[in-house]
Write a protein that holds these residues in place. Structure first.
Motif, PDB file in Angstrom:
ATOM      1  N   GLU A 136       8.827 -68.595  59.844  1.00  0.00           N
ATOM      2  CA  GLU A 136       8.843 -70.013  59.481  1.00  0.00           C
ATOM      3  C   GLU A 136      10.105 -70.444  58.734  1.00  0.00           C
ATOM      4  OE1 GLU A 136       5.354 -71.080  57.355  1.00  0.00           O
ATOM      5  OE2 GLU A 136       3.991 -70.620  59.017  1.00  0.00           O
ATOM      6  N   ILE A 137      10.673 -69.557  57.931  1.00  0.00           N
ATOM      7  CA  ILE A 137      11.786 -69.938  57.063  1.00  0.00           C
ATOM      8  C   ILE A 137      13.064 -70.108  57.876  1.00  0.00           C
ATOM      9  CG2 ILE A 137      12.631 -67.597  56.503  1.00  0.00           C
ATOM     10  CD1 ILE A 137      12.134 -70.336  53.886  1.00  0.00           C
ATOM     11  N   SER A 138      13.940 -70.996  57.433  1.00  0.00           N
ATOM     12  CA  SER A 138      15.258 -71.138  58.057  1.00  0.00           C
ATOM     13  C   SER A 138      16.245 -70.227  57.341  1.00  0.00           C
ATOM     14  CB  SER A 138      15.727 -72.593  57.990  1.00  0.00           C
ATOM     15  OG  SER A 138      15.747 -73.055  56.659  1.00  0.00           O
ATOM     16  N   TYR A 139      17.277 -69.811  58.058  1.00  0.00           N
ATOM     17  CA  TYR A 139      18.250 -68.876  57.502  1.00  0.00           C
ATOM     18  C   TYR A 139      19.619 -69.541  57.369  1.00  0.00           C
ATOM     19  CZ  TYR A 139      14.646 -65.400  58.466  1.00  0.00           C
ATOM     20  OH  TYR A 139      13.461 -64.707  58.483  1.00  0.00           O
ATOM     21  N   PRO A 140      20.384 -69.100  56.340  1.00  0.00           N
ATOM     22  CA  PRO A 140      20.013 -68.115  55.323  1.00  0.00           C
ATOM     23  C   PRO A 140      18.949 -68.663  54.389  1.00  0.00           C
ATOM     24  CG  PRO A 140      22.086 -69.145  54.730  1.00  0.00           C
ATOM     25  CD  PRO A 140      21.742 -69.662  56.098  1.00  0.00           C
ATOM     26  N   CYS A 141      18.175 -67.759  53.798  1.00  0.00           N
ATOM     27  CA  CYS A 141      17.167 -68.151  52.822  1.00  0.00           C
ATOM     28  C   CYS A 141      17.388 -67.368  51.532  1.00  0.00           C
ATOM     29  CB  CYS A 141      15.754 -67.929  53.364  1.00  0.00           C
ATOM     30  SG  CYS A 141      15.356 -66.204  53.692  1.00  0.00           S
ATOM     31  N   LEU A 142      16.674 -67.743  50.491  1.00  0.00           N
ATOM     32  CA  LEU A 142      16.885 -67.144  49.180  1.00  0.00           C
ATOM     33  C   LEU A 142      15.657 -66.360  48.736  1.00  0.00           C
ATOM     34  CD1 LEU A 142      18.464 -70.232  47.359  1.00  0.00           C
ATOM     35  CD2 LEU A 142      19.643 -68.397  48.599  1.00  0.00           C
ATOM     36  N   ILE A 143      15.909 -65.291  48.011  1.00  0.00           N
ATOM     37  CA  ILE A 143      14.852 -64.526  47.355  1.00  0.00           C
ATOM     38  C   ILE A 143      15.096 -64.651  45.860  1.00  0.00           C
ATOM     39  CG2 ILE A 143      13.820 -62.250  47.016  1.00  0.00           C
ATOM     40  CD1 ILE A 143      14.878 -61.546  49.836  1.00  0.00           C
ATOM     41  N   LYS A 144      14.112 -65.227  45.154  1.00  0.00           N
ATOM     42  CA  LYS A 144      14.241 -65.451  43.715  1.00  0.00           C
ATOM     43  C   LYS A 144      13.085 -64.782  42.984  1.00  0.00           C
ATOM     44  CE  LYS A 144      16.431 -70.049  44.038  1.00  0.00           C
ATOM     45  NZ  LYS A 144      16.296 -71.472  43.602  1.00  0.00           N
ATOM     46  N   PRO A 145      13.318 -64.357  41.757  1.00  0.00           N
ATOM     47  CA  PRO A 145      12.191 -63.836  40.976  1.00  0.00           C
ATOM     48  C   PRO A 145      11.196 -64.954  40.689  1.00  0.00           C
ATOM     49  CG  PRO A 145      14.092 -64.176  39.555  1.00  0.00           C
ATOM     50  CD  PRO A 145      14.564 -64.406  40.967  1.00  0.00           C
ATOM     51  N   VAL A 146       9.924 -64.615  40.607  1.00  0.00           N
ATOM     52  CA  VAL A 146       8.908 -65.614  40.258  1.00  0.00           C
ATOM     53  C   VAL A 146       9.239 -66.251  38.912  1.00  0.00           C
ATOM     54  CG1 VAL A 146       6.497 -65.877  39.569  1.00  0.00           C
ATOM     55  CG2 VAL A 146       7.052 -64.681  41.667  1.00  0.00           C
ATOM     56  N   GLY A 147       9.801 -65.472  38.019  1.00  0.00           N
ATOM     57  CA  GLY A 147      10.214 -65.991  36.721  1.00  0.00           C
ATOM     58  C   GLY A 147      11.278 -65.109  36.103  1.00  0.00           C
ATOM     59  N   LYS A 148      11.878 -65.587  35.019  1.00  0.00           N
ATOM     60  CA  LYS A 148      12.857 -64.778  34.304  1.00  0.00           C
ATOM     61  C   LYS A 148      12.194 -63.560  33.692  1.00  0.00           C
ATOM     62  CE  LYS A 148      15.538 -68.926  33.545  1.00  0.00           C
ATOM     63  NZ  LYS A 148      15.870 -70.033  32.634  1.00  0.00           N
ATOM     64  N   PHE A 149      10.895 -63.654  33.491  1.00  0.00           N
ATOM     65  CA  PHE A 149      10.060 -62.518  33.129  1.00  0.00           C
ATOM     66  C   PHE A 149       8.660 -62.838  33.610  1.00  0.00           C
ATOM     67  CE2 PHE A 149      10.840 -65.335  29.535  1.00  0.00           C
ATOM     68  CZ  PHE A 149       9.573 -65.771  29.205  1.00  0.00           C
ATOM     69  N   GLU A 150       7.811 -61.829  33.659  1.00  0.00           N
ATOM     70  CA  GLU A 150       6.450 -62.014  34.129  1.00  0.00           C
ATOM     71  C   GLU A 150       5.485 -61.919  32.950  1.00  0.00           C
ATOM     72  OE1 GLU A 150       5.620 -59.415  37.400  1.00  0.00           O
ATOM     73  OE2 GLU A 150       7.580 -59.786  38.332  1.00  0.00           O
ATOM     74  N   ILE A 151       4.530 -62.854  32.879  1.00  0.00           N
ATOM     75  CA  ILE A 151       3.590 -62.910  31.765  1.00  0.00           C
ATOM     76  C   ILE A 151       2.259 -62.321  32.202  1.00  0.00           C
ATOM     77  CG2 ILE A 151       2.394 -64.415  30.140  1.00  0.00           C
ATOM     78  CD1 ILE A 151       4.662 -66.447  30.540  1.00  0.00           C
ATOM     79  N   THR A 152       1.823 -61.299  31.472  1.00  0.00           N
ATOM     80  CA  THR A 152       0.512 -60.692  31.686  1.00  0.00           C
ATOM     81  C   THR A 152      -0.244 -60.769  30.375  1.00  0.00           C
ATOM     82  OG1 THR A 152       1.443 -59.167  33.318  1.00  0.00           O
ATOM     83  CG2 THR A 152      -0.728 -58.637  32.420  1.00  0.00           C
ATOM     84  N   GLY A 153      -1.307 -61.558  30.348  1.00  0.00           N
ATOM     85  CA  GLY A 153      -2.005 -61.779  29.089  1.00  0.00           C
ATOM     86  C   GLY A 153      -1.080 -62.500  28.120  1.00  0.00           C
ATOM     87  N   ASN A 154      -0.818 -61.869  26.989  1.00  0.00           N
ATOM     88  CA  ASN A 154       0.116 -62.461  26.029  1.00  0.00           C
ATOM     89  C   ASN A 154       1.387 -61.623  25.905  1.00  0.00           C
ATOM     90  OD1 ASN A 154      -0.796 -60.245  24.638  1.00  0.00           O
ATOM     91  ND2 ASN A 154      -1.169 -61.335  22.707  1.00  0.00           N
ATOM     92  N   SER A 155       1.684 -60.861  26.967  1.00  0.00           N
ATOM     93  CA  SER A 155       2.872 -60.007  26.965  1.00  0.00           C
ATOM     94  C   SER A 155       3.834 -60.425  28.070  1.00  0.00           C
ATOM     95  CB  SER A 155       2.476 -58.534  27.157  1.00  0.00           C
ATOM     96  OG  SER A 155       1.656 -58.095  26.098  1.00  0.00           O
ATOM     97  N   ALA A 156       5.109 -60.240  27.800  1.00  0.00           N
ATOM     98  CA  ALA A 156       6.159 -60.502  28.795  1.00  0.00           C
ATOM     99  C   ALA A 156       6.654 -59.170  29.341  1.00  0.00           C
ATOM    100  CB  ALA A 156       7.303 -61.288  28.168  1.00  0.00           C
ATOM    101  N   GLU A 157       6.742 -59.079  30.653  1.00  0.00           N
ATOM    102  CA  GLU A 157       7.184 -57.845  31.297  1.00  0.00           C
ATOM    103  C   GLU A 157       8.416 -58.114  32.162  1.00  0.00           C
ATOM    104  OE1 GLU A 157       3.785 -56.607  33.508  1.00  0.00           O
ATOM    105  OE2 GLU A 157       2.599 -56.082  31.712  1.00  0.00           O
ATOM    106  N   LYS A 158       9.192 -57.062  32.370  1.00  0.00           N
ATOM    107  CA  LYS A 158      10.404 -57.129  33.207  1.00  0.00           C
ATOM    108  C   LYS A 158      11.325 -58.275  32.749  1.00  0.00           C
ATOM    109  CE  LYS A 158       7.891 -55.448  37.271  1.00  0.00           C
ATOM    110  NZ  LYS A 158       6.517 -55.660  36.790  1.00  0.00           N
ATOM    111  N   VAL A 159      11.533 -58.377  31.447  1.00  0.00           N
ATOM    112  CA  VAL A 159      12.302 -59.488  30.883  1.00  0.00           C
ATOM    113  C   VAL A 159      13.725 -59.447  31.414  1.00  0.00           C
ATOM    114  CG1 VAL A 159      13.078 -60.596  28.765  1.00  0.00           C
ATOM    115  CG2 VAL A 159      10.832 -59.473  28.831  1.00  0.00           C
ATOM    116  N   TYR A 160      14.084 -60.443  32.217  1.00  0.00           N
ATOM    117  CA  TYR A 160      15.398 -60.579  32.840  1.00  0.00           C
ATOM    118  C   TYR A 160      15.783 -59.351  33.690  1.00  0.00           C
ATOM    119  CZ  TYR A 160      15.785 -64.610  29.795  1.00  0.00           C
ATOM    120  OH  TYR A 160      15.557 -65.805  29.170  1.00  0.00           O
TER     121      TYR A 160
END
Length: 415
Positions: free
Chosen positions: A157-181
Protein backbone atom coordinates in the motif's frame (compact mmCIF):
# COMPACT_ATOMS: atom_id res chain seq x y z
CA UNK A 1 23.29 37.97 41.61
CA UNK A 2 25.29 35.56 43.79
CA UNK A 3 24.05 32.15 44.91
CA UNK A 4 22.93 33.31 48.38
CA UNK A 5 20.91 36.21 46.97
CA UNK A 6 19.24 34.14 44.29
CA UNK A 7 18.25 31.39 46.74
CA UNK A 8 16.73 34.02 49.05
CA UNK A 9 14.94 35.90 46.28
CA UNK A 10 11.35 36.82 47.21
CA UNK A 11 10.57 36.64 43.49
CA UNK A 12 10.03 33.08 42.20
CA UNK A 13 13.28 31.84 40.67
CA UNK A 14 13.25 30.21 37.23
CA UNK A 15 15.21 26.94 37.16
CA UNK A 16 16.29 25.83 33.67
CA UNK A 17 17.69 22.37 32.89
CA UNK A 18 19.84 21.69 30.99
CA UNK A 19 21.41 25.13 30.52
CA UNK A 20 23.57 24.07 27.56
CA UNK A 21 20.92 23.89 24.83
CA UNK A 22 19.90 26.63 22.41
CA UNK A 23 16.29 26.56 23.58
CA UNK A 24 17.63 26.93 27.13
CA UNK A 25 19.59 30.05 26.20
CA UNK A 26 16.45 31.52 24.62
CA UNK A 27 14.45 30.91 27.81
CA UNK A 28 17.24 32.21 30.08
CA UNK A 29 17.54 35.47 28.12
CA UNK A 30 13.79 35.95 27.87
CA UNK A 31 13.32 35.73 31.63
CA UNK A 32 16.57 37.38 32.67
CA UNK A 33 15.91 40.50 30.60
CA UNK A 34 12.69 40.95 32.58
CA UNK A 35 14.54 40.89 35.89
CA UNK A 36 13.49 37.36 36.80
CA UNK A 37 16.29 35.49 38.64
CA UNK A 38 17.39 32.40 36.71
CA UNK A 39 19.33 29.34 37.85
CA UNK A 40 20.77 27.28 35.00
CA UNK A 41 21.46 23.66 35.91
CA UNK A 42 23.73 21.33 33.98
CA UNK A 43 25.86 18.26 34.50
CA UNK A 44 28.43 19.59 32.01
CA UNK A 45 30.67 22.45 33.19
CA UNK A 46 31.12 24.02 29.73
CA UNK A 47 27.39 24.67 29.40
CA UNK A 48 26.65 27.67 27.16
CA UNK A 49 23.98 28.93 29.55
CA UNK A 50 26.61 29.36 32.26
CA UNK A 51 28.17 32.16 30.18
CA UNK A 52 24.98 34.23 30.11
CA UNK A 53 24.89 37.26 32.38
CA UNK A 54 21.23 36.43 33.06
CA UNK A 55 21.98 33.05 34.61
CA UNK A 56 23.51 31.66 37.78
CA UNK A 57 25.02 28.35 36.71
CA UNK A 58 25.07 25.33 39.01
CA UNK A 59 26.42 21.84 38.34
CA UNK A 60 24.02 19.00 39.01
CA UNK A 61 23.80 15.22 38.42
CA UNK A 62 22.78 14.06 34.95
CA UNK A 63 19.37 12.35 34.75
CA UNK A 64 20.52 10.13 31.91
CA UNK A 65 22.99 8.53 34.31
CA UNK A 66 20.83 8.50 37.46
CA UNK A 67 17.32 9.94 37.29
CA UNK A 68 16.60 9.44 41.00
CA UNK A 69 19.78 11.28 42.00
CA UNK A 70 18.84 14.15 39.66
CA UNK A 71 15.31 14.42 41.05
CA UNK A 72 16.66 14.40 44.60
CA UNK A 73 19.04 17.22 43.64
CA UNK A 74 16.06 19.25 42.39
CA UNK A 75 14.16 18.57 45.60
CA UNK A 76 17.14 19.67 47.69
CA UNK A 77 17.49 22.82 45.59
CA UNK A 78 13.78 23.52 45.97
CA UNK A 79 14.10 23.27 49.74
CA UNK A 80 16.77 25.99 49.65
CA UNK A 81 14.62 28.42 47.63
CA UNK A 82 12.66 31.04 49.60
CA UNK A 83 9.62 30.59 47.34
CA UNK A 84 8.60 27.83 44.94
CA UNK A 85 10.78 27.85 41.83
CA UNK A 86 9.40 27.83 38.28
CA UNK A 87 10.81 24.81 36.47
CA UNK A 88 11.73 24.79 32.77
CA UNK A 89 12.73 21.39 31.37
CA UNK A 90 14.25 21.49 27.90
CA UNK A 91 13.95 17.89 26.75
CA UNK A 92 11.08 15.46 26.25
CA UNK A 93 12.59 12.84 28.56
CA UNK A 94 12.92 15.36 31.38
CA UNK A 95 9.29 16.37 30.93
CA UNK A 96 8.45 12.69 31.36
CA UNK A 97 10.54 12.55 34.55
CA UNK A 98 8.58 15.51 35.93
CA UNK A 99 5.39 13.52 35.41
CA UNK A 100 6.88 10.40 37.00
CA UNK A 101 8.19 12.27 40.05
CA UNK A 102 5.44 14.88 40.26
CA UNK A 103 4.58 14.10 43.88
CA UNK A 104 8.14 14.96 44.93
CA UNK A 105 8.65 17.99 42.69
CA UNK A 106 5.37 19.88 43.05
CA UNK A 107 6.08 20.59 46.72
CA UNK A 108 8.94 22.86 45.67
CA UNK A 109 8.38 23.82 42.03
CA UNK A 110 5.72 25.26 39.78
CA UNK A 111 5.62 23.36 36.50
CA UNK A 112 3.13 22.43 33.81
CA UNK A 113 2.85 18.82 34.98
CA UNK A 114 1.25 16.47 32.44
CA UNK A 115 -0.54 13.29 33.41
CA UNK A 116 0.63 9.98 31.93
CA UNK A 117 -2.19 9.95 29.38
CA UNK A 118 -1.09 13.31 27.96
CA UNK A 119 2.56 12.20 27.97
CA UNK A 120 1.61 9.07 26.01
CA UNK A 121 -0.25 11.18 23.44
CA UNK A 122 2.77 13.45 23.04
CA UNK A 123 5.33 10.66 22.78
CA UNK A 124 3.62 7.79 20.95
CA UNK A 125 3.12 8.53 17.26
CA UNK A 126 0.43 5.90 16.85
CA UNK A 127 -1.70 7.59 19.53
CA UNK A 128 -0.74 11.06 18.35
CA UNK A 129 -1.87 10.47 14.78
CA UNK A 130 -5.05 8.70 15.82
CA UNK A 131 -6.07 11.70 17.93
CA UNK A 132 -5.24 14.12 15.11
CA UNK A 133 -7.17 12.11 12.49
CA UNK A 134 -10.27 11.92 14.67
CA UNK A 135 -10.17 15.73 14.92
CA UNK A 136 -9.93 16.15 11.14
CA UNK A 137 -6.28 17.27 11.20
CA UNK A 138 -4.38 15.98 8.15
CA UNK A 139 -1.54 13.53 8.88
CA UNK A 140 0.78 11.55 6.60
CA UNK A 141 -0.33 8.01 5.77
CA UNK A 142 1.09 6.05 8.68
CA UNK A 143 1.12 2.33 9.48
CA UNK A 144 2.04 0.47 12.66
CA UNK A 145 3.51 -2.93 11.71
CA UNK A 146 2.83 -5.61 14.33
CA UNK A 147 3.49 -8.81 12.42
CA UNK A 148 4.68 -10.15 9.05
CA UNK A 149 1.17 -10.01 7.56
CA UNK A 150 0.94 -6.32 8.44
CA UNK A 151 4.32 -5.67 6.85
CA UNK A 152 3.31 -7.40 3.61
CA UNK A 153 0.13 -5.36 3.41
CA UNK A 154 1.97 -2.12 4.23
CA UNK A 155 4.60 -2.87 1.58
CA UNK A 156 1.85 -3.17 -1.05
CA UNK A 157 0.00 0.00 0.00
CA UNK A 158 2.77 2.48 0.82
CA UNK A 159 4.39 4.67 -1.83
CA UNK A 160 8.16 4.72 -2.18
CA UNK A 161 10.44 5.99 -0.89
CA UNK A 162 8.84 5.70 2.53
CA UNK A 163 10.07 6.41 6.05
CA UNK A 164 10.60 4.24 9.10
CA UNK A 165 10.36 6.23 12.34
CA UNK A 166 10.45 5.20 15.98
CA UNK A 167 7.05 5.21 17.67
CA UNK A 168 8.56 7.70 20.09
CA UNK A 169 11.83 9.17 21.29
CA UNK A 170 11.42 6.61 24.04
CA UNK A 171 8.83 3.99 24.87
CA UNK A 172 6.65 4.27 28.00
CA UNK A 173 5.77 1.11 29.91
CA UNK A 174 3.78 1.80 33.04
CA UNK A 175 5.60 4.72 34.62
CA UNK A 176 9.00 3.85 33.12
CA UNK A 177 10.73 5.06 29.97
CA UNK A 178 12.62 2.49 27.92
CA UNK A 179 15.05 2.72 25.00
CA UNK A 180 15.49 6.45 25.67
CA UNK A 181 16.68 7.95 22.36
CA UNK A 182 18.00 4.50 21.43
CA UNK A 183 16.70 4.64 17.84
CA UNK A 184 18.06 8.16 17.38
CA UNK A 185 21.54 7.19 18.54
CA UNK A 186 21.66 4.20 16.22
CA UNK A 187 19.83 5.45 13.12
CA UNK A 188 19.08 9.17 13.45
CA UNK A 189 15.56 10.58 13.27
CA UNK A 190 14.32 8.23 10.53
CA UNK A 191 15.30 5.60 7.99
CA UNK A 192 14.35 5.81 4.34
CA UNK A 193 13.27 2.74 2.38
CA UNK A 194 13.58 3.35 -1.39
CA UNK A 195 11.73 0.15 -2.32
CA UNK A 196 9.83 -2.85 -0.99
CA UNK A 197 12.92 -5.01 -0.54
CA UNK A 198 14.61 -2.30 1.55
CA UNK A 199 11.48 -1.87 3.65
CA UNK A 200 11.43 -5.56 4.61
CA UNK A 201 15.17 -5.53 5.37
CA UNK A 202 15.09 -2.39 7.49
CA UNK A 203 11.99 -3.45 9.41
CA UNK A 204 13.58 -6.80 10.19
CA UNK A 205 16.68 -5.01 11.48
CA UNK A 206 14.95 -2.45 13.71
CA UNK A 207 12.62 -5.14 15.07
CA UNK A 208 15.62 -7.32 15.89
CA UNK A 209 17.01 -4.44 17.95
CA UNK A 210 13.71 -4.17 19.84
CA UNK A 211 12.44 -0.85 18.43
CA UNK A 212 8.73 -0.23 17.85
CA UNK A 213 8.33 1.81 14.67
CA UNK A 214 5.83 3.28 12.26
CA UNK A 215 6.02 3.22 8.47
CA UNK A 216 5.07 6.57 6.97
CA UNK A 217 4.72 8.14 3.57
CA UNK A 218 7.35 10.76 2.81
CA UNK A 219 5.77 14.17 2.25
CA UNK A 220 7.23 15.92 -0.78
CA UNK A 221 9.12 19.18 -0.38
CA UNK A 222 12.27 20.46 1.26
CA UNK A 223 12.93 21.96 4.70
CA UNK A 224 11.27 25.23 3.66
CA UNK A 225 7.96 23.34 3.77
CA UNK A 226 8.35 22.55 7.47
CA UNK A 227 6.10 24.78 9.59
CA UNK A 228 5.86 25.17 13.35
CA UNK A 229 3.18 26.31 15.75
CA UNK A 230 4.58 27.45 19.10
CA UNK A 231 2.13 27.83 21.99
CA UNK A 232 1.65 28.12 25.70
CA UNK A 233 -1.43 26.37 27.12
CA UNK A 234 -2.78 26.87 30.62
CA UNK A 235 -3.90 24.07 32.93
CA UNK A 236 -7.29 23.94 31.16
CA UNK A 237 -5.50 23.40 27.82
CA UNK A 238 -6.51 26.85 26.58
CA UNK A 239 -3.91 28.51 24.36
CA UNK A 240 -2.80 31.83 25.83
CA UNK A 241 -0.16 32.73 23.22
CA UNK A 242 0.70 31.54 19.71
CA UNK A 243 3.55 31.84 17.22
CA UNK A 244 3.83 30.46 13.69
CA UNK A 245 7.04 30.11 11.72
CA UNK A 246 8.83 27.86 9.30
CA UNK A 247 12.26 26.48 8.66
CA UNK A 248 14.15 27.73 5.63
CA UNK A 249 17.17 25.47 5.95
CA UNK A 250 18.30 22.60 8.13
CA UNK A 251 21.30 20.28 8.23
CA UNK A 252 21.04 17.62 6.97
CA UNK A 253 18.22 18.80 4.68
CA UNK A 254 15.91 15.82 5.21
CA UNK A 255 15.92 15.03 8.96
CA UNK A 256 18.07 17.76 10.38
CA UNK A 257 18.51 20.62 12.81
CA UNK A 258 17.27 24.07 11.88
CA UNK A 259 19.92 26.56 10.71
CA UNK A 260 17.64 29.31 9.34
CA UNK A 261 13.98 30.02 10.12
CA UNK A 262 11.48 32.85 9.66
CA UNK A 263 8.20 34.04 11.15
CA UNK A 264 5.10 33.45 9.00
CA UNK A 265 1.36 33.99 9.30
CA UNK A 266 -0.43 30.63 9.16
CA UNK A 267 -3.71 30.85 11.11
CA UNK A 268 -4.82 27.36 10.02
CA UNK A 269 -2.05 25.87 12.16
CA UNK A 270 -3.45 27.70 15.19
CA UNK A 271 -6.87 26.17 14.56
CA UNK A 272 -5.34 22.69 14.33
CA UNK A 273 -3.33 23.31 17.48
CA UNK A 274 -6.32 24.48 19.51
CA UNK A 275 -8.23 21.31 18.67
CA UNK A 276 -5.38 18.90 19.22
CA UNK A 277 -4.02 20.39 22.46
CA UNK A 278 -7.47 20.56 24.01
CA UNK A 279 -8.12 16.95 23.06
CA UNK A 280 -4.94 15.60 24.68
CA UNK A 281 -5.30 17.91 27.73
CA UNK A 282 -1.94 19.58 27.19
CA UNK A 283 -0.42 22.08 29.60
CA UNK A 284 2.74 24.13 29.01
CA UNK A 285 4.98 25.28 26.18
CA UNK A 286 4.84 23.17 23.02
CA UNK A 287 5.87 23.15 19.38
CA UNK A 288 3.66 21.37 16.84
CA UNK A 289 5.43 20.51 13.58
CA UNK A 290 3.71 20.33 10.19
CA UNK A 291 4.87 19.79 6.63
CA UNK A 292 3.06 21.40 3.71
CA UNK A 293 2.39 18.76 1.08
CA UNK A 294 3.06 20.15 -2.37
CA UNK A 295 0.76 17.55 -3.90
CA UNK A 296 -2.43 18.67 -2.15
CA UNK A 297 -1.43 21.88 -0.34
CA UNK A 298 -2.39 20.45 3.07
CA UNK A 299 -0.40 20.95 6.25
CA UNK A 300 0.32 17.43 7.50
CA UNK A 301 0.84 17.11 11.24
CA UNK A 302 4.17 15.44 12.07
CA UNK A 303 4.69 15.63 15.83
CA UNK A 304 4.50 17.63 19.03
CA UNK A 305 7.47 18.64 21.17
CA UNK A 306 6.11 19.23 24.71
CA UNK A 307 8.65 21.91 25.64
CA UNK A 308 10.55 24.89 24.25
CA UNK A 309 12.06 24.13 20.83
CA UNK A 310 15.46 25.06 19.31
CA UNK A 311 14.47 28.42 17.80
CA UNK A 312 11.98 29.62 20.43
CA UNK A 313 13.96 32.88 20.63
CA UNK A 314 12.47 33.81 17.22
CA UNK A 315 9.00 33.77 18.81
CA UNK A 316 10.29 36.09 21.55
CA UNK A 317 11.77 38.43 18.94
CA UNK A 318 8.34 38.55 17.28
CA UNK A 319 6.66 39.67 20.50
CA UNK A 320 5.43 36.21 21.52
CA UNK A 321 7.33 35.50 24.72
CA UNK A 322 6.24 31.99 25.59
CA UNK A 323 8.75 31.51 28.40
CA UNK A 324 7.51 34.63 30.19
CA UNK A 325 3.88 33.68 29.52
CA UNK A 326 4.55 30.36 31.24
CA UNK A 327 6.15 32.16 34.19
CA UNK A 328 3.21 34.52 34.60
CA UNK A 329 0.61 31.79 34.35
CA UNK A 330 2.39 29.38 36.69
CA UNK A 331 2.91 32.08 39.32
CA UNK A 332 -0.76 33.13 39.18
CA UNK A 333 -0.19 36.47 37.43
CA UNK A 334 -2.28 37.92 34.62
CA UNK A 335 -1.27 37.08 31.08
CA UNK A 336 -1.95 39.80 28.53
CA UNK A 337 -2.14 38.37 25.03
CA UNK A 338 0.12 39.93 22.41
CA UNK A 339 -0.05 39.59 18.64
CA UNK A 340 2.80 38.18 16.60
CA UNK A 341 4.88 40.59 14.54
CA UNK A 342 4.97 39.19 11.00
CA UNK A 343 7.73 41.48 9.70
CA UNK A 344 9.78 38.60 8.30
CA UNK A 345 12.05 38.35 11.32
CA UNK A 346 14.56 35.52 10.90
CA UNK A 347 16.46 33.27 13.29
CA UNK A 348 19.87 31.91 12.35
CA UNK A 349 22.49 29.52 13.62
CA UNK A 350 25.20 31.17 11.54
CA UNK A 351 27.95 28.58 12.05
CA UNK A 352 25.71 25.67 11.04
CA UNK A 353 24.13 27.65 8.21
CA UNK A 354 27.58 28.29 6.74
CA UNK A 355 28.27 24.57 6.94
CA UNK A 356 24.87 23.89 5.36
CA UNK A 357 25.73 26.22 2.47
CA UNK A 358 29.20 24.75 1.94
CA UNK A 359 27.97 21.16 2.06
CA UNK A 360 24.78 21.55 0.00
CA UNK A 361 25.49 24.54 -2.24
CA UNK A 362 25.19 22.32 -5.31
CA UNK A 363 21.84 21.07 -4.03
CA UNK A 364 20.42 17.64 -3.40
CA UNK A 365 17.01 15.98 -3.46
CA UNK A 366 15.72 18.13 -0.57
CA UNK A 367 17.35 21.50 -1.08
CA UNK A 368 18.01 23.63 -4.16
CA UNK A 369 21.54 24.62 -5.02
CA UNK A 370 22.55 28.22 -4.35
CA UNK A 371 25.35 30.60 -5.15
CA UNK A 372 27.23 32.52 -2.47
CA UNK A 373 25.27 35.63 -3.46
CA UNK A 374 21.96 33.81 -3.13
CA UNK A 375 22.97 32.54 0.29
CA UNK A 376 23.84 36.07 1.43
CA UNK A 377 20.54 37.43 0.09
CA UNK A 378 18.64 34.75 2.01
CA UNK A 379 20.00 36.24 5.24
CA UNK A 380 18.62 39.73 4.59
CA UNK A 381 16.24 41.35 7.04
CA UNK A 382 16.02 41.65 10.84
CA UNK A 383 17.60 38.65 12.55
CA UNK A 384 17.96 37.06 15.93
CA UNK A 385 21.06 34.92 16.37
CA UNK A 386 21.37 31.65 18.18
CA UNK A 387 24.26 32.79 20.38
CA UNK A 388 25.05 36.42 19.56
CA UNK A 389 23.07 39.03 21.48
CA UNK A 390 24.06 42.62 22.14
CA UNK A 391 22.64 42.57 25.67
CA UNK A 392 24.26 39.23 26.53
CA UNK A 393 27.48 39.07 24.50
CA UNK A 394 29.60 36.49 26.31
CA UNK A 395 28.00 33.29 24.88
CA UNK A 396 28.48 34.66 21.34
CA UNK A 397 32.12 35.52 22.06
CA UNK A 398 33.10 32.29 23.79
CA UNK A 399 31.16 29.76 21.72
CA UNK A 400 33.46 30.03 18.63
CA UNK A 401 36.51 29.60 20.88
CA UNK A 402 35.00 26.55 22.54
CA UNK A 403 34.09 25.05 19.17
CA UNK A 404 37.65 25.65 17.93
CA UNK A 405 39.14 23.99 21.01
CA UNK A 406 36.86 21.00 20.56
CA UNK A 407 37.92 20.67 16.92
CA UNK A 408 41.55 20.68 18.07
CA UNK A 409 40.74 17.91 20.50
CA UNK A 410 41.57 19.90 23.60
CA UNK A 411 38.15 19.72 25.20
CA UNK A 412 34.64 18.61 24.44
CA UNK A 413 31.90 21.19 24.22
CA UNK A 414 28.45 20.52 25.62
CA UNK A 415 26.34 22.27 23.01
Amino acid sequence: MNEKDILNSPVPVAVVFPARQTNSLGVIRSLGKRGIPVIGLDNQPMSVGFYSRFCKGMLCPGPAQDAVHFIQYLVNLGKRLKTKGVLYLMDDYYVFLATKYREMLEKYFLFSFLDFEAIHNCMDKSRMYMAAKELGIPVPKTYLPDNSEDISEIAREISYPCLIKPVGKFEITGNSAEKVYGFFRKYGKALRAPDEKSLFRLLEEVTRHGFRVVVQEEISGGPDQLYSLGVYCNKDSEILMTFTGRKLRQIPPDFGTCTLAEAVNEPLLIDYGKRFLKEIKFWGIAELEFKKDRNDGEYKFLEINPRAWTWISLATACGVDLAHTAYLDLTGQQVIASSQDFSKVKWIDLAKDIICFLKYRTGDRYIAGMTFKQWLLSLRGPKTFIYFNETDPLPGILIPLQLLRSRLGREVTSF
